[in-house]
Design an enzyme around this catalytic site. Structure first.
Site, PDB file in Angstrom:
ATOM      1  CB  CYS A 130      41.807  39.017  40.831  1.00 28.42           C
ATOM      2  SG  CYS A 130      42.344  38.117  39.522  1.00 28.42           S
ATOM      3  CD  GLU A 200      45.474  40.988  41.558  1.00 30.87           C
ATOM      4  OE1 GLU A 200      46.278  41.383  40.345  1.00 30.87           O
ATOM      5  OE2 GLU A 200      45.125  39.990  41.604  1.00 30.87           O
TER       6      GLU A 200
END
Length: 215
Positions: A130, A200
């Site tokens: 992230c 993601e």
């Protein structure tokens, strides 16, 4: 090869798929539907609340005071970002159903289970995508620009020097944490890093499809 380079080498294909995803190409050329971006912002607000908790676990497990301070500060920053940025964006975009979408729920469940149940290195490996992927994506999109002022504002946040500096500090801690690991422990950290990198992609894909629970 530094540990960070080993980790990144595992996800080059995933990162390429992220850059090619129509959510991100749509941000750059301004064609991303507002409804998809709104869905993303709502889900990102949910995600950041959980991500802050995972960062707090990293802070609690960190072996040095500097790492504890860093991750604790980032946990507080994630909550502040959720409140400030997302509140301002949702004022412009309007609100949506606030339900946590499947990809968001799956990502957070994996992230928090790994942070709580694994080692410090496992936790760092899980939270790293992230940071790092967003920095790389932000840099890429900043170079491309966007004709949409709202999307350009989002890009500037992640492509700017301030965020890059945050990520550089986390990468330095990643190298320190991974440098002394045994081969099996490093392999486990790599698996967590790869898995959350896949999440993601799934997060952006879910936003693009405006994903809902099927039943």
């Amino acid at each position: 090869m530094a540990p960070r380079d080993v980790l990144w080498s595992d996800i080059t294909g995933i990162y390429g798929a992220i850059l090619a995803h129509p959510f991100l190409t749509g941000l750059a050329d301004g064609t991303l539907p507002r409804e998809a971006f709104r869905h993303y912002i709502v889900q990102d607000a949910h995600y950041l609340r959980g991500y802050a908790k995972a960062l707090a676990v990293c802070a609690a497990k960190a072996p040095t005071e500097d790492a504890t301070l860093m991750f604790a500060g980032h946990a507080a920053g994630a909550i502040a970002a959720e409140r400030d940025l997302h509140a301002s964006l949702l004022d412009e975009l309007g609100t949506l159903d606030d339900e946590v979408a499947p990809a968001t729920q799956a990502y957070l469940s994996y992230l928090l289970a790994t942070a709580h149940g694994g080692s410090y290195a496992d936790a760092v490996g899980a939270v790293l995508p992230c940071y790092w992927i967003y920095a790389r994506v932000g840099e890429h999109l900043l170079a491309a620009g966007s004709p949409d002022p709202l999307y350009a504002r989002w890009i500037a946040m992640y492509g700017g020097e301030d965020f890059q500096g945050v990520v550089d500090a986390v990468l330095a801690e990643t190298d320190r944490a991974a440098g002394a690991l045994s081969e099996p422990d490093l392999a486990r950290m790599r698996r967590h890093f790869t898995t959350t990198s896949r999440y993601e992609w799934m997060f952006w894909d879910g936003a693009y499809r405006q994903e809902r629970w099927p039943v």
